[in-house]
Write a protein that holds these residues in place. Structure first.
Motif, PDB file in Angstrom:
ATOM      1  N   ALA A   1      65.633  54.324  42.291  1.00  0.00           N
ATOM      2  CA  ALA A   1      66.489  54.231  43.478  1.00  0.00           C
ATOM      3  C   ALA A   1      67.512  53.106  43.339  1.00  0.00           C
ATOM      4  CB  ALA A   1      65.624  54.005  44.720  1.00  0.00           C
ATOM      5  N   LEU A   2      67.095  52.012  42.685  1.00  0.00           N
ATOM      6  CA  LEU A   2      67.981  50.868  42.532  1.00  0.00           C
ATOM      7  C   LEU A   2      68.908  50.998  41.328  1.00  0.00           C
ATOM      8  CD1 LEU A   2      66.062  49.704  44.662  1.00  0.00           C
ATOM      9  CD2 LEU A   2      65.961  47.600  43.334  1.00  0.00           C
ATOM     10  N   GLY A   3      68.598  51.952  40.441  1.00  0.00           N
ATOM     11  CA  GLY A   3      69.398  52.127  39.238  1.00  0.00           C
ATOM     12  C   GLY A   3      69.192  51.027  38.222  1.00  0.00           C
ATOM     13  N   ILE A   4      67.943  50.540  38.115  1.00  0.00           N
ATOM     14  CA  ILE A   4      67.627  49.481  37.157  1.00  0.00           C
ATOM     15  C   ILE A   4      66.522  49.955  36.229  1.00  0.00           C
ATOM     16  CG2 ILE A   4      68.357  47.627  38.696  1.00  0.00           C
ATOM     17  CD1 ILE A   4      65.444  47.134  39.416  1.00  0.00           C
ATOM     18  N   ALA A   5      66.411  49.313  35.067  1.00  0.00           N
ATOM     19  CA  ALA A   5      65.442  49.730  34.059  1.00  0.00           C
ATOM     20  C   ALA A   5      64.136  48.956  34.133  1.00  0.00           C
ATOM     21  CB  ALA A   5      66.049  49.577  32.665  1.00  0.00           C
ATOM     22  N   SER A   6      64.167  47.766  34.721  1.00  0.00           N
ATOM     23  CA  SER A   6      62.953  46.960  34.788  1.00  0.00           C
ATOM     24  C   SER A   6      63.048  46.009  35.974  1.00  0.00           C
ATOM     25  CB  SER A   6      62.758  46.158  33.489  1.00  0.00           C
ATOM     26  OG  SER A   6      63.829  45.255  33.309  1.00  0.00           O
ATOM     27  N   GLY A   7      61.901  45.384  36.281  1.00  0.00           N
ATOM     28  CA  GLY A   7      61.864  44.440  37.390  1.00  0.00           C
ATOM     29  C   GLY A   7      61.604  45.127  38.718  1.00  0.00           C
ATOM     30  N   ASN A   8      61.279  44.351  39.718  1.00  0.00           N
ATOM     31  CA  ASN A   8      61.023  44.895  41.055  1.00  0.00           C
ATOM     32  C   ASN A   8      61.507  43.926  42.127  1.00  0.00           C
ATOM     33  OD1 ASN A   8      59.050  43.000  40.511  1.00  0.00           O
ATOM     34  ND2 ASN A   8      57.369  44.187  41.376  1.00  0.00           N
ATOM     35  N   PRO A   9      62.818  43.636  42.160  1.00  0.00           N
ATOM     36  CA  PRO A   9      63.337  42.705  43.164  1.00  0.00           C
ATOM     37  C   PRO A   9      63.075  43.226  44.571  1.00  0.00           C
ATOM     38  CG  PRO A   9      65.124  43.963  42.178  1.00  0.00           C
ATOM     39  CD  PRO A   9      63.896  44.269  41.384  1.00  0.00           C
ATOM     40  N   ASN A  10      62.584  42.353  45.431  1.00  0.00           N
ATOM     41  CA  ASN A  10      62.286  42.756  46.806  1.00  0.00           C
ATOM     42  C   ASN A  10      63.106  41.897  47.761  1.00  0.00           C
ATOM     43  OD1 ASN A  10      60.863  44.095  48.964  1.00  0.00           O
ATOM     44  ND2 ASN A  10      59.706  42.202  49.232  1.00  0.00           N
ATOM     45  N   ASN A  11      64.252  42.436  48.148  1.00  0.00           N
ATOM     46  CA  ASN A  11      65.126  41.741  49.091  1.00  0.00           C
ATOM     47  C   ASN A  11      65.818  42.783  49.958  1.00  0.00           C
ATOM     48  OD1 ASN A  11      67.675  42.588  47.689  1.00  0.00           O
ATOM     49  ND2 ASN A  11      66.835  41.295  46.062  1.00  0.00           N
ATOM     50  N   ARG A  12      66.556  42.342  50.948  1.00  0.00           N
ATOM     51  CA  ARG A  12      67.160  43.271  51.900  1.00  0.00           C
ATOM     52  C   ARG A  12      68.115  44.260  51.223  1.00  0.00           C
ATOM     53  NH1 ARG A  12      67.949  44.431  57.041  1.00  0.00           N
ATOM     54  NH2 ARG A  12      70.024  45.030  57.772  1.00  0.00           N
ATOM     55  N   GLY A  13      68.954  43.763  50.333  1.00  0.00           N
ATOM     56  CA  GLY A  13      69.912  44.643  49.684  1.00  0.00           C
ATOM     57  C   GLY A  13      69.249  45.718  48.851  1.00  0.00           C
ATOM     58  N   ASP A  14      68.221  45.354  48.089  1.00  0.00           N
ATOM     59  CA  ASP A  14      67.538  46.340  47.253  1.00  0.00           C
ATOM     60  C   ASP A  14      66.651  47.261  48.088  1.00  0.00           C
ATOM     61  OD1 ASP A  14      68.639  45.652  44.766  1.00  0.00           O
ATOM     62  OD2 ASP A  14      67.319  43.913  44.625  1.00  0.00           O
ATOM     63  N   ASN A  15      66.060  46.757  49.155  1.00  0.00           N
ATOM     64  CA  ASN A  15      65.319  47.630  50.075  1.00  0.00           C
ATOM     65  C   ASN A  15      66.248  48.681  50.671  1.00  0.00           C
ATOM     66  OD1 ASN A  15      62.816  45.381  51.590  1.00  0.00           O
ATOM     67  ND2 ASN A  15      63.101  46.071  49.497  1.00  0.00           N
ATOM     68  N   PHE A  16      67.492  48.273  50.955  1.00  0.00           N
ATOM     69  CA  PHE A  16      68.458  49.229  51.491  1.00  0.00           C
ATOM     70  C   PHE A  16      68.774  50.339  50.479  1.00  0.00           C
ATOM     71  CE2 PHE A  16      72.857  50.694  51.711  1.00  0.00           C
ATOM     72  CZ  PHE A  16      72.818  51.350  52.932  1.00  0.00           C
ATOM     73  N   LYS A  17      68.872  49.977  49.209  1.00  0.00           N
ATOM     74  CA  LYS A  17      69.146  50.987  48.187  1.00  0.00           C
ATOM     75  C   LYS A  17      68.040  52.039  48.160  1.00  0.00           C
ATOM     76  CE  LYS A  17      71.815  47.892  45.203  1.00  0.00           C
ATOM     77  NZ  LYS A  17      71.836  47.199  43.885  1.00  0.00           N
ATOM     78  N   LEU A  18      66.788  51.587  48.286  1.00  0.00           N
ATOM     79  CA  LEU A  18      65.679  52.541  48.366  1.00  0.00           C
ATOM     80  C   LEU A  18      65.820  53.415  49.601  1.00  0.00           C
ATOM     81  CD1 LEU A  18      62.845  53.659  47.575  1.00  0.00           C
ATOM     82  CD2 LEU A  18      61.894  51.853  49.029  1.00  0.00           C
ATOM     83  N   LEU A  19      66.078  52.792  50.749  1.00  0.00           N
ATOM     84  CA  LEU A  19      66.197  53.542  51.993  1.00  0.00           C
ATOM     85  C   LEU A  19      67.316  54.575  51.899  1.00  0.00           C
ATOM     86  CD1 LEU A  19      65.436  53.981  54.982  1.00  0.00           C
ATOM     87  CD2 LEU A  19      67.115  52.217  55.553  1.00  0.00           C
ATOM     88  N   ASP A  20      68.474  54.166  51.418  1.00  0.00           N
ATOM     89  CA  ASP A  20      69.607  55.079  51.283  1.00  0.00           C
ATOM     90  C   ASP A  20      69.243  56.251  50.384  1.00  0.00           C
ATOM     91  OD1 ASP A  20      72.512  55.704  51.631  1.00  0.00           O
ATOM     92  OD2 ASP A  20      72.577  55.308  49.482  1.00  0.00           O
ATOM     93  N   TYR A  21      68.523  55.969  49.315  1.00  0.00           N
ATOM     94  CA  TYR A  21      68.120  56.990  48.346  1.00  0.00           C
ATOM     95  C   TYR A  21      67.187  58.024  48.994  1.00  0.00           C
ATOM     96  CZ  TYR A  21      66.632  58.695  43.701  1.00  0.00           C
ATOM     97  OH  TYR A  21      66.378  59.460  42.592  1.00  0.00           O
ATOM     98  N   VAL A  22      66.172  57.557  49.702  1.00  0.00           N
ATOM     99  CA  VAL A  22      65.195  58.503  50.258  1.00  0.00           C
ATOM    100  C   VAL A  22      65.742  59.226  51.491  1.00  0.00           C
ATOM    101  CG1 VAL A  22      63.217  57.270  49.295  1.00  0.00           C
ATOM    102  CG2 VAL A  22      63.961  56.753  51.632  1.00  0.00           C
ATOM    103  N   VAL A  23      66.598  58.560  52.273  1.00  0.00           N
ATOM    104  CA  VAL A  23      67.192  59.232  53.434  1.00  0.00           C
ATOM    105  C   VAL A  23      68.068  60.393  52.966  1.00  0.00           C
ATOM    106  CG1 VAL A  23      68.893  58.971  55.286  1.00  0.00           C
ATOM    107  CG2 VAL A  23      67.042  57.316  55.055  1.00  0.00           C
ATOM    108  N   LYS A  24      68.836  60.181  51.910  1.00  0.00           N
ATOM    109  CA  LYS A  24      69.658  61.274  51.366  1.00  0.00           C
ATOM    110  C   LYS A  24      68.774  62.403  50.841  1.00  0.00           C
ATOM    111  CE  LYS A  24      73.706  58.442  50.317  1.00  0.00           C
ATOM    112  NZ  LYS A  24      74.462  57.695  49.271  1.00  0.00           N
TER     113      LYS A  24
END
Length: 206
Positions: free
Chosen positions: A57-80
């Motif tokens: 969803a974030l378009g990254i290959a590794s890591g798991n950043p947990n912040n508002r901006g990256d949470n939004f990317k997940l939300l946008d991805y699943v809502v679509k």
């Protein structure tokens, strides 16, 4: 008789509007086919995004950043994904400014009650017994929920075989502030009572 028919018609309309206004709190964490994410025996009500799905969803290959901006990317991805495949259709995700309700440090609590007045919340869960492998990139889970302005209480989801808690709540971040909070039809019930009283008044007057 005419007044009775009018009363019934008004009551039916009020009940319909009240039911339509009652938002359905639901997990919207789905993949590109509209399927709830499944891991082990996980059921749809507790669907979770794994680290791998989060990275996609974030378009990254590794890591798991947990912040508002990256949470939004997940939300946008699943809502679509949801709106492309499922009903009822839900509002597009809007990042907006950071609301005061955002809580990025829940410290592993076992249950959480959301703030009212937002369409969405994105949860992050820590390791727990079912938190993933030994690699840091494999730890943690996320879930996106549609709230429709309502407050709701959530317990810990479970994953695996046998089922185990995924760990405590580590953050809850909100998106899409609603202009008014649904109140389970109370407003419309009061409106209906007023309309019925008006019908009764007109009946006595005639």
């Amino acid at each position: 008789m005419k007044n009775l028919k009018l009363t019934a018609l008004i009551l039916s309309a009020v009940l319909f509007v009240a039911n339509s206004a009652s938002a359905l709190v639901m997990n919207v964490t789905v993949d590109s086919s509209g399927n709830y994410l499944q891991d082990g025996n996980l059921n749809s009500a507790n669907s979770l995004a794994s680290v791998a799905f989060y990275q996609t969803a974030l378009g990254i290959a590794s890591g798991n950043p947990n912040n508002r901006g990256d949470n939004f990317k997940l939300l946008d991805y699943v809502v679509k994904n949801w709106n492309n495949n499922k009903n009822p259709k839900i509002p597009a995700a809007v990042l907006g400014s950071t609301p005061t309700a955002d809580n990025g440090s829940l410290n592993g609590i076992k249950s959480y009650t959301t703030a009212a007045g937002f369409d969405y919340v994105v949860f992050h869960f820590g390791n727990g017994k079912a938190g993933g492998g030994s690699d840091d990139d494999e730890k943690g889970w996320w879930a996106a929920w549609y709230l429709g302005g309502q407050s709701a209480t959530f317990g810990l989801p479970q994953e695996g075989d046998p089922l185990e808690d995924v760990g405590g709540f580590s953050s809850a971040r909100y998106f899409n502030p609603t202009t008014s909070v649904p109140d389970s039809g109370t407003t419309f019930a009061l409106l209906g009572a007023a309309l019925l009283a008006l019908v009764g008044f007109r009946s006595r007057k005639s």
